[in-house]
Design a protein around this motif. Structure first.
Motif, PDB file in Angstrom:
ATOM      1  N   GLN A  96      68.152  44.647  13.812  1.00 26.26           N
ATOM      2  CA  GLN A  96      67.407  43.580  14.819  1.00 26.26           C
ATOM      3  C   GLN A  96      67.977  43.905  16.213  1.00 26.26           C
ATOM      4  O   GLN A  96      69.010  44.276  16.409  1.00 26.26           O
TER       5      GLN A  96
ATOM      6  N   ASP B 249      68.664  41.989  18.806  1.00 27.21           N
ATOM      7  CA  ASP B 249      70.089  41.226  19.143  1.00 27.21           C
ATOM      8  C   ASP B 249      71.103  41.226  18.072  1.00 27.21           C
ATOM      9  O   ASP B 249      71.818  40.430  18.409  1.00 27.21           O
ATOM     10  N   GLN B 250      70.888  42.042  17.053  1.00 25.74           N
ATOM     11  CA  GLN B 250      72.067  42.005  16.183  1.00 25.74           C
ATOM     12  C   GLN B 250      73.465  42.581  16.670  1.00 25.74           C
ATOM     13  O   GLN B 250      73.257  43.760  17.287  1.00 25.74           O
TER      14      GLN B 250
ATOM     15  N   TYR C 172      68.999  41.096   5.348  1.00 21.18           N
ATOM     16  CA  TYR C 172      69.218  40.070   6.896  1.00 21.18           C
ATOM     17  C   TYR C 172      67.868  40.355   7.528  1.00 21.18           C
ATOM     18  O   TYR C 172      67.266  39.366   8.112  1.00 21.18           O
TER      19      TYR C 172
ATOM     20  N   ARG D   5      65.530  37.245   8.639  1.00 22.47           N
ATOM     21  CA  ARG D   5      65.125  37.157  10.007  1.00 22.47           C
ATOM     22  C   ARG D   5      63.499  36.841  10.021  1.00 22.47           C
ATOM     23  O   ARG D   5      62.995  35.901  10.919  1.00 22.47           O
TER      24      ARG D   5
ATOM     25  N   GLY E  58      62.441  33.475   9.951  1.00 24.26           N
ATOM     26  CA  GLY E  58      62.987  32.472  10.694  1.00 24.26           C
ATOM     27  C   GLY E  58      64.266  31.925  10.281  1.00 24.26           C
ATOM     28  O   GLY E  58      64.708  30.917  10.778  1.00 24.26           O
ATOM     29  N   TRP E  59      65.085  32.581   9.430  1.00 21.95           N
ATOM     30  CA  TRP E  59      66.286  31.648   9.009  1.00 21.95           C
ATOM     31  C   TRP E  59      67.429  32.495   9.540  1.00 21.95           C
ATOM     32  O   TRP E  59      67.841  33.525   9.438  1.00 21.95           O
ATOM     33  N   GLU E  60      68.057  31.641  10.575  1.00 25.56           N
ATOM     34  CA  GLU E  60      69.425  32.352  11.146  1.00 25.56           C
ATOM     35  C   GLU E  60      70.472  32.092  10.111  1.00 25.56           C
ATOM     36  O   GLU E  60      70.887  31.167   9.789  1.00 25.56           O
ATOM     37  N   THR E  61      71.150  33.241  10.154  1.00 23.93           N
ATOM     38  CA  THR E  61      72.209  33.675   8.911  1.00 23.93           C
ATOM     39  C   THR E  61      73.446  34.434   9.604  1.00 23.93           C
ATOM     40  O   THR E  61      72.987  35.338  10.078  1.00 23.93           O
ATOM     41  N   PRO E  62      74.577  34.038   9.580  1.00 22.73           N
ATOM     42  CA  PRO E  62      75.612  34.633  10.035  1.00 22.73           C
ATOM     43  C   PRO E  62      75.790  36.156   9.631  1.00 22.73           C
ATOM     44  O   PRO E  62      75.830  36.393   8.363  1.00 22.73           O
ATOM     45  N   GLU E  63      75.587  36.806  10.600  1.00 21.48           N
ATOM     46  CA  GLU E  63      75.696  38.390   9.992  1.00 21.48           C
ATOM     47  C   GLU E  63      76.644  38.848   9.121  1.00 21.48           C
ATOM     48  O   GLU E  63      76.558  39.754   8.072  1.00 21.48           O
TER      49      GLU E  63
END
Length: 250
Positions: free
Chosen positions: A77, A79-80, A110, A114, A117-122
């Motif tokens: 991504q 912004d990853q 991941y 995304r 729309g699910w924000e998950t800690p990388e």
């Protein structure tokens, strides 16, 4: 952490009561709760991609007819911050063309999160993929247990395709929840198996169980869908074996 624990495979290589069922299988990793074999999903655990569609995604992208999912890119991504592996792990589950199903890479997983729309800690992604893969291996093991009754007809069953139906409760899960007070499943899948030329549908209800220490537990209730005389007989035979087998031990 909230692992999306109900999604089987994302792409193919190269191209039992609704309350407790089989024995629980512990997840190989640590996370952190509802009953039927395998590891909790503290909040609502959902697959990052919609399996219920059939031809195109909500963005108009074509879907793979084998799993009702769009192509999953393995590019990072914009912004990853953390690099994620792009290697994919081969499952033990044979596909219709003789190859084996492939699990998504952590990067693909991941990206699927995304796009929903699910924000998950990388830094949680690799653990989530481990759980995802573990659950699917457990589900296939349960299916092979049912298929063993037909080994003379077919010694090598294969998984043709699958469909996620998180909003469609199975009759068994609904009855157990409303009439027996069993916890609700957090997901459902239908897996279509090739029994050497005969297509057989299996229903899988996914439940989150209470943690065992710091180990989360999931339960899968895997059984043939009652849509043929053969499947109905398999279910009755299994129920009789459980009933009389249990009674004989008392």
């Amino acid at each position: 952490m909230n692992p999306p624990a109900e999604c089987p495979m994302h792409q193919k290589a190269a191209a039992a009561d609704a309350a407790p069922a089989a024995a629980p299988a512990k997840c190989p990793v640590n996370h952190g709760q509802g009953p039927a074999a395998a590891t909790p999903a503290p909040a609502a655990a959902k697959c990052p991609v919609n399996h219920g569609q059939t031809t195109t995604s909500i963005t108009g992208e074509p879907l793979n007819p084998l799993n009702n999912m769009p192509h999953l890119a393995d590019t990072p991504q914009p912004d990853q911050e953390l690099p994620l592996p792009t290697d994919r792990v081969e499952s033990s589950i044979p596909s219709g063309d003789g190859a084996r199903w492939m699990y998504p890479s952590p990067q693909q997983f991941y990206n699927a999160l995304r796009r929903k729309g699910w924000e998950t800690p990388e830094d949680h992604i690799e653990v989530m993929v481990d759980i995802h893969n573990h659950l699917n291996e457990e589900a296939w093991g349960e299916i092979l247990g049912w298929e063993s009754a037909h080994r003379e007809e077919c010694a090598t069953p294969k998984l043709l395709r699958l469909r996620g139906r998180p909003n469609d409760w199975s009759p068994k899960a609904m009855f157990a929840h409303y009439f027996r007070g069993a916890p609700a499943p957090f997901d459902r899948h239908d897996w279509f198996v090739d029994r050497c030329g005969r297509e057989v549908r299996y229903v899988i209800d996914y439940y989150a169980g209470p943690d065992e220490g710091d180990q989360p537990v999931f339960f899968l209730d895997v059984r043939p869908a009652i849509d043929s005389p053969s499947a109905a007989f398999d279910r009755m035979r299994a129920a009789a074996s459980k009933w009389f087998g249990g009674a004989s031990k008392q």
